[in-house]
Design a protein around this motif. Structure first.
Motif, PDB file in Angstrom:
ATOM      1  N   LEU A 155       0.842  -1.193   0.000  1.00  0.00           N
ATOM      2  CA  LEU A 155       0.000   0.000   0.000  1.00  0.00           C
ATOM      3  C   LEU A 155       0.881   1.248   0.000  1.00  0.00           C
ATOM      4  N   ALA A 156       1.963   1.212   0.768  1.00  0.00           N
ATOM      5  CA  ALA A 156       2.919   2.329   0.747  1.00  0.00           C
ATOM      6  C   ALA A 156       3.476   2.535  -0.655  1.00  0.00           C
ATOM      7  N   GLN A 157       3.750   1.440  -1.359  1.00  0.00           N
ATOM      8  CA  GLN A 157       4.275   1.541  -2.719  1.00  0.00           C
ATOM      9  C   GLN A 157       3.265   2.178  -3.675  1.00  0.00           C
ATOM     10  N   VAL A 158       1.982   1.905  -3.449  1.00  0.00           N
ATOM     11  CA  VAL A 158       0.939   2.528  -4.268  1.00  0.00           C
ATOM     12  C   VAL A 158       0.953   4.035  -4.044  1.00  0.00           C
ATOM     13  N   TYR A 159       1.013   4.455  -2.794  1.00  0.00           N
ATOM     14  CA  TYR A 159       1.053   5.890  -2.493  1.00  0.00           C
ATOM     15  C   TYR A 159       2.331   6.538  -3.003  1.00  0.00           C
ATOM     16  N   ASP A 160       3.388   5.749  -3.121  1.00  0.00           N
ATOM     17  CA  ASP A 160       4.693   6.268  -3.535  1.00  0.00           C
ATOM     18  C   ASP A 160       4.896   6.255  -5.051  1.00  0.00           C
ATOM     19  N   GLU A 171       3.357  11.414   0.220  1.00  0.00           N
ATOM     20  CA  GLU A 171       4.559  11.051   0.975  1.00  0.00           C
ATOM     21  C   GLU A 171       4.259  10.731   2.437  1.00  0.00           C
ATOM     22  N   GLU A 172       3.306  11.421   3.032  1.00  0.00           N
ATOM     23  CA  GLU A 172       2.961  11.154   4.423  1.00  0.00           C
ATOM     24  C   GLU A 172       2.358   9.762   4.580  1.00  0.00           C
TER      25      GLU A 172
END
Length: 194
Positions: A155-160, A171-172
């Motif tokens: 999920l972090a990779q999707v936001y990134d 980024e947050e």
């Protein structure tokens, strides 16, 4: 693993993993999956998602190629059936698959005649992931914390993703979900069970 306490389904999965009676055990898992057995459906989903080499064959013959489109489709079908029957673990794997696809795939989708992923693809992946993570907090959850940790990472990779079609770059949120991933990693020693 001792085979004394294993159910017939667990034994079939264990034998497949060891390269024993592959065809017979695969047929048995398929039969049980068709009857709606969640364990069988998840096991089949994992087999087609992760692939399998014959550990009894010195040439390491490929029994299931997880890189083929057919295997990807089968894995998704098995996980979808298990998710429909209430498996949060299967929901996590479905959501993770979508997150991986949108985070890593910036190629043209020739079948659809458009670029993949689209803004809607990113939003759908985020929605699936957040829902699956929320479901994993329920007491009756059949999901391992390892899988939830990996879900947080993807999920972090999707936001990134810096893909121009990504409407949720943040980024947050990347930082938050990577911290969640790290916290979950610290809570267990064995990361092999997904």
């Amino acid at each position: 693993m001792s085979t004394q306490n294993l159910s017939k389904l667990e034994l079939a999965a264990e034998e497949i993993d060891q390269g024993i009676n592959f065809e017979k055990n695969l047929a048995y898992l398929n039969e049980e999956g068709e009857k709606g057995n969640i364990f069988a459906l998840k096991t089949l989903g994992f087999l087609y998602s992760l692939g399998l080499y014959d550990s009894q064959d010195e040439s390491k013959k490929l029994l299931i190629d997880n890189m083929s489109e057919e295997s990807e489709k089968k894995a998704r079908e098995y996980f979808t059936k298990a998710a429909e029957l209430g498996s949060v673990h299967a929901k996590i794997w479905l959501a993770m698959g979508e997150c991986i696809r949108v985070a890593l795939d910036d190629k043209s989708n020739s079948e659809a005649g458009e670029n993949f992923p689209t803004a809607q693809d990113f939003l759908n992946a985020e929605k699936l992931a957040l829902h699956a993570i929320e479901e994993s907090k329920k007491e009756s959850c059949d999901c391992t914390q390892n899988a939830v940790a990996m879900m947080c990472h993807w999920l972090a990779q999707v936001y990134d993703s810096k893909n121009p079609s990504n409407p949720i770059y943040d980024e947050e949120k990347v930082k938050y979900w990577e911290e969640e991933y790290e916290k979950k990693l610290k809570n267990f020693n064995n990361f092999s069970q997904f």
